[in-house]
Design a protein around this motif. Structure first.
Motif, PDB file in Angstrom:
ATOM      1  N   LEU A   1     -22.318  35.200  -0.507  1.00 44.70           N
ATOM      2  CA  LEU A   1     -21.183  36.114  -0.589  1.00 44.70           C
ATOM      3  C   LEU A   1     -20.026  35.472  -1.349  1.00 44.70           C
ATOM      4  O   LEU A   1     -19.365  36.114  -2.174  1.00 44.70           O
ATOM      5  N   SER A   2     -19.783  34.199  -1.087  1.00 45.45           N
ATOM      6  CA  SER A   2     -18.706  33.491  -1.780  1.00 45.45           C
ATOM      7  C   SER A   2     -18.990  33.415  -3.278  1.00 45.45           C
ATOM      8  O   SER A   2     -18.076  33.587  -4.100  1.00 45.45           O
ATOM      9  N   ASP A   3     -20.235  33.173  -3.638  1.00 45.35           N
ATOM     10  CA  ASP A   3     -20.609  33.135  -5.050  1.00 45.35           C
ATOM     11  C   ASP A   3     -20.318  34.475  -5.729  1.00 45.35           C
ATOM     12  O   ASP A   3     -19.794  34.514  -6.847  1.00 45.35           O
ATOM     13  N   LEU A   4     -20.677  35.565  -5.073  1.00 41.58           N
ATOM     14  CA  LEU A   4     -20.433  36.892  -5.642  1.00 41.58           C
ATOM     15  C   LEU A   4     -18.942  37.130  -5.861  1.00 41.58           C
ATOM     16  O   LEU A   4     -18.524  37.673  -6.888  1.00 41.58           O
ATOM     17  N   ILE A   5     -18.144  36.715  -4.910  1.00 42.71           N
ATOM     18  CA  ILE A   5     -16.703  36.940  -4.992  1.00 42.71           C
ATOM     19  C   ILE A   5     -16.076  36.139  -6.126  1.00 42.71           C
ATOM     20  O   ILE A   5     -15.327  36.676  -6.948  1.00 42.71           O
ATOM     21  N   VAL A   6     -16.374  34.846  -6.192  1.00 38.58           N
ATOM     22  CA  VAL A   6     -15.708  34.004  -7.197  1.00 38.58           C
ATOM     23  C   VAL A   6     -16.198  34.280  -8.608  1.00 38.58           C
ATOM     24  O   VAL A   6     -15.526  33.918  -9.582  1.00 38.58           O
ATOM     25  N   GLU A   7     -17.365  34.921  -8.733  1.00 37.42           N
ATOM     26  CA  GLU A   7     -17.866  35.265 -10.066  1.00 37.42           C
ATOM     27  C   GLU A   7     -17.167  36.497 -10.632  1.00 37.42           C
ATOM     28  O   GLU A   7     -17.270  36.789 -11.813  1.00 37.42           O
ATOM     29  N   GLN A   8     -16.461  37.243  -9.779  1.00 38.93           N
ATOM     30  CA  GLN A   8     -15.705  38.407 -10.242  1.00 38.93           C
ATOM     31  C   GLN A   8     -14.345  37.925 -10.742  1.00 38.93           C
ATOM     32  O   GLN A   8     -13.321  38.036 -10.061  1.00 38.93           O
ATOM     33  N   ARG A   9     -14.298  37.430 -11.917  1.00 40.46           N
ATOM     34  CA  ARG A   9     -13.112  36.740 -12.434  1.00 40.46           C
ATOM     35  C   ARG A   9     -11.946  37.678 -12.715  1.00 40.46           C
ATOM     36  O   ARG A   9     -10.798  37.233 -12.775  1.00 40.46           O
ATOM     37  N   THR A  10     -12.205  38.949 -12.932  1.00 39.34           N
ATOM     38  CA  THR A  10     -11.110  39.865 -13.272  1.00 39.34           C
ATOM     39  C   THR A  10     -10.828  40.878 -12.176  1.00 39.34           C
ATOM     40  O   THR A  10     -10.014  41.771 -12.346  1.00 39.34           O
ATOM     41  N   ILE A  11     -11.495  40.746 -11.050  1.00 42.29           N
ATOM     42  CA  ILE A  11     -11.275  41.647  -9.909  1.00 42.29           C
ATOM     43  C   ILE A  11     -10.920  40.810  -8.696  1.00 42.29           C
ATOM     44  O   ILE A  11     -11.709  39.984  -8.240  1.00 42.29           O
ATOM     45  N   GLY A  12      -9.718  41.015  -8.173  1.00 42.06           N
ATOM     46  CA  GLY A  12      -9.299  40.271  -6.998  1.00 42.06           C
ATOM     47  C   GLY A  12      -8.472  39.047  -7.350  1.00 42.06           C
ATOM     48  O   GLY A  12      -8.378  38.650  -8.513  1.00 42.06           O
ATOM     49  N   SER A  13      -7.868  38.467  -6.324  1.00 40.27           N
ATOM     50  CA  SER A  13      -6.950  37.349  -6.532  1.00 40.27           C
ATOM     51  C   SER A  13      -7.028  36.340  -5.392  1.00 40.27           C
ATOM     52  O   SER A  13      -7.435  36.664  -4.277  1.00 40.27           O
ATOM     53  N   THR A  14      -6.595  35.123  -5.712  1.00 41.42           N
ATOM     54  CA  THR A  14      -6.356  34.104  -4.699  1.00 41.42           C
ATOM     55  C   THR A  14      -4.858  33.819  -4.668  1.00 41.42           C
ATOM     56  O   THR A  14      -4.147  34.073  -5.636  1.00 41.42           O
ATOM     57  N   VAL A  15      -4.394  33.292  -3.559  1.00 36.16           N
ATOM     58  CA  VAL A  15      -3.006  32.857  -3.431  1.00 36.16           C
ATOM     59  C   VAL A  15      -3.022  31.374  -3.095  1.00 36.16           C
ATOM     60  O   VAL A  15      -3.713  30.945  -2.169  1.00 36.16           O
ATOM     61  N   LYS A  16      -2.266  30.596  -3.888  1.00 38.36           N
ATOM     62  CA  LYS A  16      -2.268  29.148  -3.712  1.00 38.36           C
ATOM     63  C   LYS A  16      -0.854  28.601  -3.776  1.00 38.36           C
ATOM     64  O   LYS A  16       0.092  29.304  -4.122  1.00 38.36           O
ATOM     65  N   VAL A  17      -0.757  27.329  -3.451  1.00 41.91           N
ATOM     66  CA  VAL A  17       0.513  26.622  -3.524  1.00 41.91           C
ATOM     67  C   VAL A  17       0.314  25.376  -4.377  1.00 41.91           C
ATOM     68  O   VAL A  17      -0.686  24.672  -4.236  1.00 41.91           O
ATOM     69  N   ASP A  18       1.235  25.149  -5.284  1.00 41.07           N
ATOM     70  CA  ASP A  18       1.311  23.933  -6.105  1.00 41.07           C
ATOM     71  C   ASP A  18       0.383  23.911  -7.316  1.00 41.07           C
ATOM     72  O   ASP A  18       0.829  23.599  -8.413  1.00 41.07           O
ATOM     73  N   ASP A  19      -0.894  24.242  -7.143  1.00 39.42           N
ATOM     74  CA  ASP A  19      -1.796  24.048  -8.268  1.00 39.42           C
ATOM     75  C   ASP A  19      -3.031  24.933  -8.142  1.00 39.42           C
ATOM     76  O   ASP A  19      -3.521  25.164  -7.047  1.00 39.42           O
ATOM     77  N   LYS A  20      -3.533  25.392  -9.283  1.00 40.17           N
ATOM     78  CA  LYS A  20      -4.714  26.252  -9.305  1.00 40.17           C
ATOM     79  C   LYS A  20      -5.947  25.563  -8.732  1.00 40.17           C
ATOM     80  O   LYS A  20      -6.850  26.216  -8.188  1.00 40.17           O
ATOM     81  N   ALA A  21      -5.986  24.234  -8.822  1.00 42.24           N
ATOM     82  CA  ALA A  21      -7.156  23.496  -8.359  1.00 42.24           C
ATOM     83  C   ALA A  21      -7.239  23.387  -6.844  1.00 42.24           C
ATOM     84  O   ALA A  21      -8.262  22.980  -6.304  1.00 42.24           O
ATOM     85  N   ASN A  22      -6.169  23.767  -6.143  1.00 36.70           N
ATOM     86  CA  ASN A  22      -6.173  23.691  -4.685  1.00 36.70           C
ATOM     87  C   ASN A  22      -6.978  24.840  -4.078  1.00 36.70           C
ATOM     88  O   ASN A  22      -7.225  25.852  -4.731  1.00 36.70           O
ATOM     89  N   ASP A  23      -7.359  24.661  -2.822  1.00 41.05           N
ATOM     90  CA  ASP A  23      -8.047  25.734  -2.111  1.00 41.05           C
ATOM     91  C   ASP A  23      -7.095  26.902  -1.888  1.00 41.05           C
ATOM     92  O   ASP A  23      -5.883  26.720  -1.736  1.00 41.05           O
ATOM     93  N   ALA A  24      -7.668  28.102  -1.846  1.00 41.79           N
ATOM     94  CA  ALA A  24      -6.863  29.307  -1.646  1.00 41.79           C
ATOM     95  C   ALA A  24      -6.306  29.360  -0.232  1.00 41.79           C
ATOM     96  O   ALA A  24      -6.997  29.049   0.738  1.00 41.79           O
TER      97      ALA A  24
END
Length: 287
Positions: free
Chosen positions: A74-97
């Protein structure tokens, strides 16, 4: 997917609300607190960095029943949708959501084992609550339903919800314009509620007392209470594995325990923009 539709690609960063986080002053006796401003940033999913963070949040969203699903798939399916949906992070894109929101196309992706398993589970659960009968009917009819999955860390402010939902609408509209199969008839939001239950610990053994039928439900996500006002169906369901987890494990330094429940909110696609607008009006920070 078509060409990348991202805030980064357009070169226009999304406004990030400031969250005031209370932290204890080390020099005090524990009664004084200081306010710390935190800037949140929105990103598109990136398979290179978001898999583990999304999987952790999915496990939190699905609660004790998470063990019933292939969270990795399920996680693979979600992260492969690069133009649908968003993550929210602090400080840097490389951090966990710290939070995420996305939609899965149950018609197009229903043939994938991980999604088929989730559809079967939701259809079964909706059959346990008369208020969710329309959900069961749609899922069994293979209708074009978009399943919205959204979760965030417990201490995240509700002000992050309006941008997540607003951007999702914009991305879906752009995808439909590009001929992609996101023209849903309904949106099904999977979330959670909770109610408080008396909890005791006796001789090191955890015990729990089931809440009375009339015990009130509370929302983990304030936006759910707004969204359900626009729903054609909404209701809770019990987790399959709830009896295998002691209520005291849910306690948060309180004398009262917390019993969680699954929540499903079904909204017609034509009414979804109005529902999101209501979320923005009620939860957005003051200008």
């Amino acid at each position: 997917m078509g060409k990348k539709r991202t805030r980064e690609a357009e070169g226009v960063p999304e406004p990030a609300p400031n969250a005031e986080r209370m932290e204890e002053d080390d020099s005090s006796d524990g009664e004084d607190f200081e306010m710390v401003n935190v800037d949140f940033e929105w990103f598109n999913f990136d398979p290179e960095v978001d898999f583990h963070g999304v999987k952790t949040l999915l496990r939190q969203l699905l609660d004790v029943d998470a063990q019933l699903f292939d969270l990795s798939a399920l996680s693979d399916l979600i992260v492969e949708q690069r133009t649908i949906g968003s993550t929210v992070k602090v400080d840097d894109k490389a951090n966990d959501a710290y939070a995420f929101l996305t939609v899965l196309d149950l018609e197009q992706q229903g043939g994938k084992p991980a999604v088929a398993q989730l559809i079967h589970y939701l259809a079964e659960k909706s059959g346990t609550n008369e208020a969710l009968a329309p959900v069961q009917s749609l899922l069994n009819s293979k209708a074009h339903v978009g399943l919205i999955l959204s979760e965030r860390l417990i201490n995240m402010p509700s002000e992050i919800a309006p941008p997540l939902y607003t951007m999702l609408i914009d991305e879906i509209e752009a995808a439909v314009e590009d001929g992609e199969p996101y023209d849903f008839t309904h949106y099904l939001i999977l979330s959670k509620t909770y109610n408080e239950v008396e909890s005791t610990i006796d001789a090191g053994e955890r015990k729990k007392k089931r809440p009375k039928d009339e015990a009130p439900f509370f929302h983990f996500h304030p936006e759910d209470e707004i969204l359900q006002k626009h729903a054609v169906a909404c209701g809770n369901y019990r987790y399959t594995k709830e009896d295998e987890v002691a209520a005291d494990s849910k306690r948060a330094f309180q004398e009262m325990g917390v019993k969680t429940n699954g929540l499903l909110i079904l909204i017609e696609a034509s009414k979804f923009p109005a529902a999101v607008k209501a979320v923005s009006e009620q939860l957005s920070p003051p200008a």
